[in-house]
Design a protein around this motif. Structure first.
Motif, short mmCIF file in Angstrom:
data_model
loop_
_atom_site.label_atom_id
_atom_site.label_comp_id
_atom_site.label_asym_id
_atom_site.label_seq_id
_atom_site.Cartn_x
_atom_site.Cartn_y
_atom_site.Cartn_z
N GLU A 62 8.80 10.85 -1.99
CA GLU A 62 9.38 9.55 -1.65
C GLU A 62 10.62 9.26 -2.51
OE1 GLU A 62 4.83 8.94 -1.15
OE2 GLU A 62 6.22 10.31 -2.14
N ARG A 63 10.54 9.59 -3.79
CA ARG A 63 11.68 9.32 -4.67
C ARG A 63 12.91 10.13 -4.26
NH1 ARG A 63 10.12 9.42 -10.93
NH2 ARG A 63 12.39 9.14 -11.03
N LEU A 64 12.70 11.39 -3.89
CA LEU A 64 13.83 12.20 -3.47
C LEU A 64 14.40 11.69 -2.15
CD1 LEU A 64 15.68 14.59 -3.93
CD2 LEU A 64 14.01 16.05 -2.75
N ALA A 65 13.53 11.32 -1.21
CA ALA A 65 14.01 10.79 0.07
C ALA A 65 14.81 9.51 -0.13
CB ALA A 65 12.83 10.55 1.00
N VAL A 113 17.03 6.50 10.99
CA VAL A 113 15.68 6.83 10.53
C VAL A 113 14.75 5.64 10.77
CG1 VAL A 113 14.28 7.38 8.50
CG2 VAL A 113 16.50 8.50 8.83
N THR A 114 15.23 4.45 10.44
CA THR A 114 14.43 3.25 10.67
C THR A 114 14.13 3.06 12.15
OG1 THR A 114 15.39 2.19 8.71
CG2 THR A 114 14.36 0.75 10.36
N ALA A 135 15.42 11.09 5.99
CA ALA A 135 14.18 10.97 6.75
C ALA A 135 13.11 11.78 6.03
CB ALA A 135 14.38 11.49 8.17
N LEU A 136 11.91 11.22 5.93
CA LEU A 136 10.83 11.86 5.19
C LEU A 136 9.76 12.32 6.18
CD1 LEU A 136 9.41 12.66 2.58
CD2 LEU A 136 8.59 10.30 2.37
N HIS A 149 5.56 4.40 3.78
CA HIS A 149 6.92 4.36 3.25
C HIS A 149 7.92 4.15 4.39
CE1 HIS A 149 10.63 5.60 1.24
NE2 HIS A 149 9.99 5.38 0.09
N PRO A 150 8.92 3.29 4.22
CA PRO A 150 9.84 2.98 5.32
C PRO A 150 10.66 4.16 5.82
CG PRO A 150 10.58 1.98 3.25
CD PRO A 150 9.19 2.47 3.03
#
Length: 576
Positions: free
Chosen positions: A231-234, A348-349, A240-241, A255-256
């Protein structure tokens, strides 16, 4: 006994055990092993040795399923899963379990019997090439050739099974010296696990300059137990994760930036992101075939793995040797001043919102309203799961719905056990029992097909006897739905691999065998059945939700559906 064979000090520092299995049991106990699965052979001395060491032995009825249970235990707990079997045909039957454990990077220690050393070449009873059978599907396969060599072999096995990348090891303990006293240096009974060096790499230029990045978390990251790293890297990249199937449970699905699974199980909004990205960063993934479907061949794939043998060499892009979680966090720290591409993060959202909208739509609107849809069942399981649950997946047609995000969205701190690229039928059904013993206070739900569940039936008395309270959501289409779908696609004979499921089922079969069953025949049955089964499982009961479904309730993935059907599964209006 020749004490000079030991390397650990004078005779005064020795501890003597009455037999080999007592040494094994003491060693396991000192390494935190509290449960052993298996079906011992004629030598039942292991039973008393484990009992004296305070280790629970789960007596199984099939060696392969016992290894699967140990694998589920290992993947859920992060500790070594231990299995004990006899010799010869017992080892041969366990090899399928080792193959799955190797492919799934599951730390399983298989201890097996063997014919006596002095009987080599004498055609002894049940003599078989155990090492030759196990070696191709394990990290290491060894045979103890002398009582003095038992402890060093155990120490090697304990170190290798957990060394990254993790995987199964095999140790044969032959007849002949099992009842001989064994003396070992006391201080060698405890093995310190090798500590890997902390190594990372500089951020590759392909990642630093990317404007439309994607981060894919694999099973290696999940196994490392490093929540928040992906998550931190994304967040730092504005990426996009995604996760691979085996990577589920290693990323917070709330996570968003999370958009579900990559590869075979990616839905159209995710495939559109992948088609237009300019870099993919994979964290602890082998990039097996099911994980790479839809990846653009011309885009650099930056792979991070702990071992060069874990890389896929079929893709362009940097190959980074390092611990994926540590590397992800350090790269994220170095990107604090980076400004993400606003248009990309907006896309992504939008993709995440499209997926959420699709998950609420009924599947196959052309089917009769009174038909139970698997999508609705899995969606209800998702709503009913409490935080901290364990979800176990299987290999089949109908249960593919459980891989599709957010039809199944894992709540916080929920772990996932997934078959490897081998997709061994029946693995998840058996692994769920091991998962429950590894996490006794968690709700454990296995979503399986009836074909896989049939393979577990031999072990249902084991689960009942041991009070292993698992919820089995059995998606019953009367046989092997995936094979039938393939035949249907070729215009072949209907019901070649499946049979019509009954239109009515007894409301609650007599639980004389200790297995409680709730049938789901119509949509109104779904919620009550799932809630009742979860309640029963909390009391240590084996609880089955039997869902009557049909082959034509296929999931939108390649093979089960055409590309046109997959695109139509998410209406264009949902992409806005």
């Amino acid at each position: 006994m020749n004490e000079q064979r030991h390397t650990g000090g004078p005779a005064a520092g020795l501890r003597t055990f009455p037999g080999a299995w007592d040494l094994v049991a003491e060693f396991l106990a000192r390494h935190g092993v509290d449960t052993v699965f298996g079906l011992p052979g004629d030598d039942v001395l292991v039973v008393g040795a484990l009992e004296r060491a305070g280790i629970r032995l789960v007596w199984c009825r099939d060696q392969r399923l016992a290894v699967h249970m140990a694998s589920g235990y290992a993947l859920t707990s992060g500790r070594t899963g231990v299995c004990v079997v006899g010799k010869g045909p017992a080892v041969a039957n366990a090899v399928g379990g080792l193959l799955e454990a190797a492919s799934g990077q599951s730390p399983v220690l298989l201890l097996a019997g063997g014919t006596a050393i002095e009987s080599d070449g004498a055609r002894a009873f049940q003599d078989a090439p155990g090492l030759a059978l196990a070696a191709p599907v394990t990290k290491w396969a060894g045979r103890v050739t002398h009582p003095d060599r038992l402890l060093p072999a155990l120490r090697r096995a304990a170190a290798l099974v957990q060394d990254a990348p993790r995987g199964p090891v095999f140790l044969e303990i032959p007849d002949g010296f099992l009842e001989q006293p064994v003396s070992v240096p006391e201080h060698l009974l405890r093995t310190e696990q090798p500590v890997p060096g902390r190594y990372t790499a500089r951020l590759p230029a392909e990642v630093a300059r990317a404007r439309r990045p994607v981060v894919v978390a694999g099973g290696g990251l999940r196994a490392a137990g490093a929540p928040g790293a992906a998550e931190r890297l994304a967040e730092a990249l504005g990426a996009a994760l995604l996760v691979t199937a085996s990577g589920r449970g290693g990323v917070a699905e709330s996570h968003p930036l999370f958009c579900g699974l990559a590869g075979l199980y990616a839905q159209p909004p995710v495939r559109e992101l992948l088609a237009d990205c300019d870099v993919v960063v994979t964290l602890g993934s082998r990039l097996e075939e099911t994980a790479t479907e839809g990846l653009p061949s011309e885009v650099p794939i930056c792979q991070i793995n702990v071992d060069a043998g874990e890389f896929s060499y079929d893709w362009p892009g940097p190959l980074v040797l390092g611990e994926a979680s540590v590397t992800a966090v350090e790269w994220a720290d170095g990107l604090r001043d980076r400004v993400a591409d606003a248009d990309w993060t907006a896309r992504v959202t939008a993709a995440r919102h499209a997926l959420e909208s699709w998950a609420e739509q009924p599947a196959h609107p052309g089917l009769p309203d009174d038909r139970v849809r698997v999508k609705a069942v899995v969606r209800e399981v998702s709503r009913a799961l409490p935080p901290g649950s364990v979800v176990v997946h299987e290999n089949g047609l109908m249960d593919i719905w459980s891989y599709l995000y957010p039809v199944l969205a894992l709540p916080e701190n929920t772990r996932s056990v997934v078959p490897s690229e081998q997709t061994t039928l029946g693995y998840g059904a058996a692994a769920a029992a091991g998962a429950k013993l590894a996490a006794p206070d968690s709700t454990v739900v296995a979503i399986v097909g009836d074909g896989a569940f049939d393979l577990l039936r031999v072990e249902l008395p084991t689960l009942v006897r041991e009070r292993i309270g698992v919820v089995y959501v059995v998606l019953d289409n009367g046989g092997y739905g995936w094979l039938q779908r393939m035949v249907d696609n070729l215009g072949g004979r209907s019901h070649l691999f499946t049979a019509d499921v009954p239109a009515d089922v007894p409301a609650r079969p007599d639980p004389g065998d200790g297995v409680l069953t709730w049938p789901v025949v119509k949509p109104a049955d779904i919620t009550e059945a799932i809630e009742a089964a979860m309640s029963a499982a909390r009391d240590g009961r084996v609880a089955v939700v039997r869902v009557m479904c049909a082959v034509d309730d296929w999931p939108p993935v390649t093979g089960a559906a055409s590309e046109e059907e997959i695109r139509d599964s998410v209406r264009p209006a949902d992409h806005r």
